[in-house]
Design a protein around this motif. Structure first.
Motif, PDB file in Angstrom:
ATOM      1  N   UNK A   1      10.049  -1.529  -6.108  1.00 53.20           N
ATOM      2  CA  UNK A   1       8.669  -2.003  -5.991  1.00 53.20           C
ATOM      3  C   UNK A   1       8.626  -3.419  -5.423  1.00 53.20           C
ATOM      4  N   UNK A   2       9.527  -4.283  -5.893  1.00 53.17           N
ATOM      5  CA  UNK A   2       9.565  -5.660  -5.389  1.00 53.17           C
ATOM      6  C   UNK A   2       9.878  -5.683  -3.903  1.00 53.17           C
TER       7      UNK A   2
ATOM      8  N   UNK B   1       0.439  -1.916   9.091  1.00 51.71           N
ATOM      9  CA  UNK B   1       0.208  -2.745   7.906  1.00 51.71           C
ATOM     10  C   UNK B   1      -0.751  -2.051   6.949  1.00 51.71           C
ATOM     11  N   UNK B   2      -1.800  -1.430   7.493  1.00 53.38           N
ATOM     12  CA  UNK B   2      -2.748  -0.688   6.651  1.00 53.38           C
ATOM     13  C   UNK B   2      -2.042   0.457   5.943  1.00 53.38           C
ATOM     14  N   UNK B   3      -1.136   1.117   6.647  1.00 56.37           N
ATOM     15  CA  UNK B   3      -0.370   2.204   6.045  1.00 56.37           C
ATOM     16  C   UNK B   3       0.509   1.699   4.907  1.00 56.37           C
ATOM     17  N   UNK B   4       1.134   0.544   5.104  1.00 57.40           N
ATOM     18  CA  UNK B   4       1.962  -0.036   4.043  1.00 57.40           C
ATOM     19  C   UNK B   4       1.121  -0.373   2.815  1.00 57.40           C
TER      20      UNK B   4
ATOM     21  N   UNK C   1       0.231   2.735   0.933  1.00 60.38           N
ATOM     22  CA  UNK C   1       1.373   3.236   0.189  1.00 60.38           C
ATOM     23  C   UNK C   1       1.547   2.477  -1.125  1.00 60.38           C
ATOM     24  N   UNK C   2       1.352   1.152  -1.097  1.00 60.75           N
ATOM     25  CA  UNK C   2       1.452   0.364  -2.325  1.00 60.75           C
ATOM     26  C   UNK C   2       0.364   0.748  -3.323  1.00 60.75           C
ATOM     27  N   UNK C   3      -0.842   1.009  -2.805  1.00 63.15           N
ATOM     28  CA  UNK C   3      -1.951   1.400  -3.686  1.00 63.15           C
ATOM     29  C   UNK C   3      -1.662   2.757  -4.307  1.00 63.15           C
TER      30      UNK C   3
ATOM     31  N   UNK D   1      -6.072  -3.646  -2.423  1.00 68.39           N
ATOM     32  CA  UNK D   1      -5.714  -3.012  -1.163  1.00 68.39           C
ATOM     33  C   UNK D   1      -6.906  -2.923  -0.227  1.00 68.39           C
ATOM     34  N   UNK D   2      -8.061  -2.550  -0.766  1.00 71.07           N
ATOM     35  CA  UNK D   2      -9.270  -2.463   0.052  1.00 71.07           C
ATOM     36  C   UNK D   2      -9.670  -3.825   0.599  1.00 71.07           C
ATOM     37  N   UNK D   3      -9.596  -4.848  -0.246  1.00 69.63           N
ATOM     38  CA  UNK D   3      -9.936  -6.199   0.196  1.00 69.63           C
ATOM     39  C   UNK D   3      -8.997  -6.667   1.297  1.00 69.63           C
TER      40      UNK D   3
END
Length: 83
Positions: A21-22, A51-54, A57-59, A69-71
């Protein structure tokens, strides 16, 4: 100290997941910084979808909150369109 075999396994697994995760969070943060520092509109537009895809994925993996993530995506999109 853990007394059960399953507790020891859980400790090992938690550490591996934490490190993964880190790594993913750090990689995404660096990509966001790279996009924000981009001055060319064409380069920024090609970088934005990855970048949006990354961030998505984190969300999805609950590494960052959905609202954060949305912000982030909103601010980055506004930044790229303003170039």
């Amino acid at each position: 100290m853990a007394n059960h075999k399953s507790a020891l396994k859980r400790i090992r697994r938690d550490e591996a997941v934490r490190l993964r995760n880190r790594y993913q969070h750090r990689t995404t943060r660096n990509a966001v910084k790279r996009l924000r520092s981009e001055e060319s509109k064409e380069a920024a537009e090609t970088l934005l979808p990855s970048v949006v895809s990354m961030i998505d994925r984190l969300v999805k993996r609950n590494i960052i909150h959905a609202n954060k993530g949305s912000n982030l995506k909103s601010k980055l999109t506004k930044h790229v369109s303003a170039l």
